[in-house]
Design a protein around this motif. Structure first.
Motif, PDB file in Angstrom:
ATOM      1  N   LYS A  26      51.608  24.677 -34.043  1.00  0.00           N
ATOM      2  CA  LYS A  26      51.585  25.229 -35.396  1.00  0.00           C
ATOM      3  C   LYS A  26      53.009  25.653 -35.751  1.00  0.00           C
ATOM      4  O   LYS A  26      53.506  26.680 -35.288  1.00  0.00           O
ATOM      5  CB  LYS A  26      50.645  26.423 -35.461  1.00  0.00           C
ATOM      6  N   VAL A  27      53.660  24.844 -36.566  1.00  0.00           N
ATOM      7  CA  VAL A  27      55.082  25.029 -36.850  1.00  0.00           C
ATOM      8  C   VAL A  27      55.272  25.727 -38.190  1.00  0.00           C
ATOM      9  O   VAL A  27      54.642  25.383 -39.191  1.00  0.00           O
ATOM     10  CB  VAL A  27      55.814  23.672 -36.872  1.00  0.00           C
ATOM     11  N   GLY A  28      56.163  26.702 -38.218  1.00  0.00           N
ATOM     12  CA  GLY A  28      56.617  27.316 -39.453  1.00  0.00           C
ATOM     13  C   GLY A  28      58.123  27.140 -39.563  1.00  0.00           C
ATOM     14  O   GLY A  28      58.815  27.089 -38.543  1.00  0.00           O
ATOM     15  N   LEU A  29      58.619  27.022 -40.774  1.00  0.00           N
ATOM     16  CA  LEU A  29      60.050  26.829 -40.977  1.00  0.00           C
ATOM     17  C   LEU A  29      60.562  27.822 -42.009  1.00  0.00           C
ATOM     18  O   LEU A  29      59.844  28.195 -42.940  1.00  0.00           O
ATOM     19  CB  LEU A  29      60.344  25.406 -41.444  1.00  0.00           C
ATOM     20  N   ILE A  30      61.822  28.224 -41.842  1.00  0.00           N
ATOM     21  CA  ILE A  30      62.455  29.144 -42.792  1.00  0.00           C
ATOM     22  C   ILE A  30      63.794  28.568 -43.206  1.00  0.00           C
ATOM     23  O   ILE A  30      64.663  28.313 -42.365  1.00  0.00           O
ATOM     24  CB  ILE A  30      62.657  30.549 -42.186  1.00  0.00           C
ATOM     25  N   THR A  31      63.957  28.362 -44.510  1.00  0.00           N
ATOM     26  CA  THR A  31      65.234  27.916 -45.061  1.00  0.00           C
ATOM     27  C   THR A  31      65.950  29.111 -45.697  1.00  0.00           C
ATOM     28  O   THR A  31      65.353  30.157 -45.945  1.00  0.00           O
ATOM     29  CB  THR A  31      65.030  26.810 -46.111  1.00  0.00           C
ATOM     30  N   ASN A  32      67.224  28.922 -45.994  1.00  0.00           N
ATOM     31  CA  ASN A  32      68.045  30.038 -46.451  1.00  0.00           C
ATOM     32  C   ASN A  32      69.175  29.516 -47.329  1.00  0.00           C
ATOM     33  O   ASN A  32      69.788  28.502 -47.014  1.00  0.00           O
ATOM     34  CB  ASN A  32      68.617  30.759 -45.214  1.00  0.00           C
ATOM     35  N   ASP A  33      69.410  30.204 -48.438  1.00  0.00           N
ATOM     36  CA  ASP A  33      70.500  29.782 -49.305  1.00  0.00           C
ATOM     37  C   ASP A  33      70.898  30.929 -50.221  1.00  0.00           C
ATOM     38  O   ASP A  33      70.162  31.913 -50.372  1.00  0.00           O
ATOM     39  CB  ASP A  33      70.092  28.565 -50.156  1.00  0.00           C
ATOM     40  N   GLN A  34      72.064  30.762 -50.850  1.00  0.00           N
ATOM     41  CA  GLN A  34      72.559  31.762 -51.779  1.00  0.00           C
ATOM     42  C   GLN A  34      71.818  31.725 -53.121  1.00  0.00           C
ATOM     43  O   GLN A  34      71.953  32.633 -53.932  1.00  0.00           O
ATOM     44  CB  GLN A  34      74.064  31.540 -52.032  1.00  0.00           C
ATOM     45  N   ALA A  35      71.044  30.670 -53.355  1.00  0.00           N
ATOM     46  CA  ALA A  35      70.277  30.546 -54.602  1.00  0.00           C
ATOM     47  C   ALA A  35      68.996  29.780 -54.312  1.00  0.00           C
ATOM     48  O   ALA A  35      68.822  29.207 -53.238  1.00  0.00           O
ATOM     49  CB  ALA A  35      71.110  29.835 -55.672  1.00  0.00           C
ATOM     50  N   SER A  36      68.083  29.758 -55.273  1.00  0.00           N
ATOM     51  CA  SER A  36      66.810  29.057 -55.097  1.00  0.00           C
ATOM     52  C   SER A  36      66.962  27.587 -55.488  1.00  0.00           C
ATOM     53  O   SER A  36      68.060  27.112 -55.754  1.00  0.00           O
ATOM     54  CB  SER A  36      65.729  29.738 -55.940  1.00  0.00           C
ATOM     55  N   GLU A  37      65.842  26.871 -55.551  1.00  0.00           N
ATOM     56  CA  GLU A  37      65.808  25.443 -55.888  1.00  0.00           C
ATOM     57  C   GLU A  37      66.471  24.608 -54.797  1.00  0.00           C
ATOM     58  O   GLU A  37      67.468  23.922 -55.009  1.00  0.00           O
ATOM     59  CB  GLU A  37      66.478  25.170 -57.248  1.00  0.00           C
ATOM     60  N   LEU A  38      65.903  24.654 -53.588  1.00  0.00           N
ATOM     61  CA  LEU A  38      66.503  23.991 -52.437  1.00  0.00           C
ATOM     62  C   LEU A  38      65.892  22.623 -52.177  1.00  0.00           C
ATOM     63  O   LEU A  38      64.670  22.482 -52.094  1.00  0.00           O
ATOM     64  CB  LEU A  38      66.348  24.846 -51.179  1.00  0.00           C
ATOM     65  N   VAL A  39      66.754  21.632 -51.991  1.00  0.00           N
ATOM     66  CA  VAL A  39      66.314  20.334 -51.502  1.00  0.00           C
ATOM     67  C   VAL A  39      65.720  20.496 -50.105  1.00  0.00           C
ATOM     68  O   VAL A  39      64.713  19.871 -49.763  1.00  0.00           O
ATOM     69  CB  VAL A  39      67.490  19.334 -51.479  1.00  0.00           C
ATOM     70  N   ASP A  40      66.346  21.347 -49.293  1.00  0.00           N
ATOM     71  CA  ASP A  40      65.889  21.547 -47.906  1.00  0.00           C
ATOM     72  C   ASP A  40      64.415  21.914 -47.845  1.00  0.00           C
ATOM     73  O   ASP A  40      63.661  21.370 -47.027  1.00  0.00           O
ATOM     74  CB  ASP A  40      66.697  22.657 -47.225  1.00  0.00           C
TER      75      ASP A  40
END
Length: 361
Positions: A35-49
């Motif tokens: 059961k995998v969870g992922l967390i992305t991070n950026d200085q702003a929203s609307e991420l391709v990642d």
């Protein structure tokens, strides 16, 4: 949850291949029933990642608006949500590419405050071989200073894109890296071919070595100058007609690469997702035009849209102008509407916590 969640952080500079690494590893873990969870991070929203990672049907949390270290509470909430809502037994997290000092600001607080909830694994810094070679020679530029510090603090350095190097070149680079950073834990992989990924993951999960075992001195003035070199842009456009997407994506990729090269601009990373009803196309540029690549995703959507994320060494106003002009140049043929567009220079890092001593578990 009665069992603690494995937590793996993968840092590294813009364009190193962090998101692709997480996507590939998550796909392999899904096949094994994890059961995998992922967390992305950026200085702003609307991420391709985020959109890209969701194509594995994994639950993805997004911490946007600041880096993990400057919003530790937001990062902790994302971990908790994945544990509670998704019952994740493993979480893969990707901090902002221009962030460093993660051992002092993320690893140590996690060890002290959350050791009863997560099995924290060794901090990995993913390396693009071209940028790694450059900082081994000189890191006086503020941007290169960030990259150097990412490697200096890492528990494990993983050299990606080995498919671009000969066996002799790779062997020499590994030895130089071990010597420079006094770190025997230098591994190699190619996310593109899959070679070395299982070896890295198994090492990270099974290693009994201390995690977050390096805290390095970081000059926050130089760090702030390095982050401020790059203009950041995130934009989303609705697309009126789903026609000739392969040709449109190829043209957009080529035009962006030529535009940045013609102006002599240093590209940290430019990504876009052209999403149709039944499939998506992701484009990437991580330097000169020739680094551009496209990949097709088996992803479905109720909407047809284009999302663009650009990190380029230029003022944000100029970056906005370039992206707007190239979107118009390519997508006027099928019709589009700008939905969101944010551009900024990252502010000075102001971490929630910064530990000066290693926390012992």
């Amino acid at each position: 949850m009665s069992n603690k969640t494995d937590l793996i952080l993968v840092g590294g500079f813009l364009g190193a291949g962090k998101t692709s690494l997480l996507w590939e590893v998550a796909k392999r873990l899904n096949l094994k029933g994890r059961k995998v969870g992922l967390i992305t991070n950026d200085q702003a929203s609307e991420l391709v990642d985020t959109s890209f990672l969701e194509t594995n049907n994994d639950i993805v949390e997004e911490v946007s608006g600041s880096c993990f270290c400057c919003n530790f509470g937001g990062f902790a909430e994302a971990i908790a949500h994945l544990q509670e809502a998704n019952n994740s037994d493993i979480i893969l997290a990707e901090p902002v590419g221009s962030c460093t000092d993660l051992s002092a600001t993320i690893m140590q607080p996690l060890k002290e405050k959350y050791s009863d909830k997560v099995n924290l694994k060794q901090l990995t810094a993913l390396a693009d071989p071209t940028r790694l070679r450059a900082v081994l020679k000189d890191y006086s530029n503020p941007g290169d200073y960030i990259i150097y510090k990412q490697f200096e603090e890492a528990d494990v350095i993983l050299i990606n894109k080995t498919d671009l190097l000969s066996e002799a070149e790779l062997s020499e680079l590994v030895e130089q890296t071990k010597k420079e950073f006094n770190n025997e834990n230098v591994l190699t992989a190619s996310v593109k071919t899959g070679e070395g990924l299982d070896e890295w993951f198994n090492y990270i999960v099974n290693s009994e070595k201390e995690v977050g075992r390096r805290i390095v001195e970081v000059d926050y003035d130089t760090y702030a100058d390095g982050e401020a070199l790059f203009g950041w842009l995130n934009g989303t456009y609705s697309v009126a007609k789903e026609e000739n997407f392969n040709e449109l994506a190829a043209a957009f990729l080529t035009n962006l690469g030529e535009r940045f090269d013609s102006q002599g601009l240093n590209v940290g990373h430019v990504k876009f997702l052209l999403q149709g009803k039944n499939e998506g196309i992701v484009g990437n540029i991580v330097g000169k035009k020739e680094t551009g690549s496209l990949r097709t995703l088996d992803s479905k959507s109720d909407d047809v849209y284009l999302t663009v994320n650009a990190r380029v060494e230029v003022h944000p106003d100029t970056l906005v102008e370039i992206i707007k002009e190239e979107v118009e140049r390519v997508f006027s043929a099928v019709g589009y509407k700008q939905e969101k567009l944010n551009a900024l220079i990252p502010g000075r890092p102001n971490p929630t916590f910064r530990y000066r001593e290693i926390v012992k578990l």
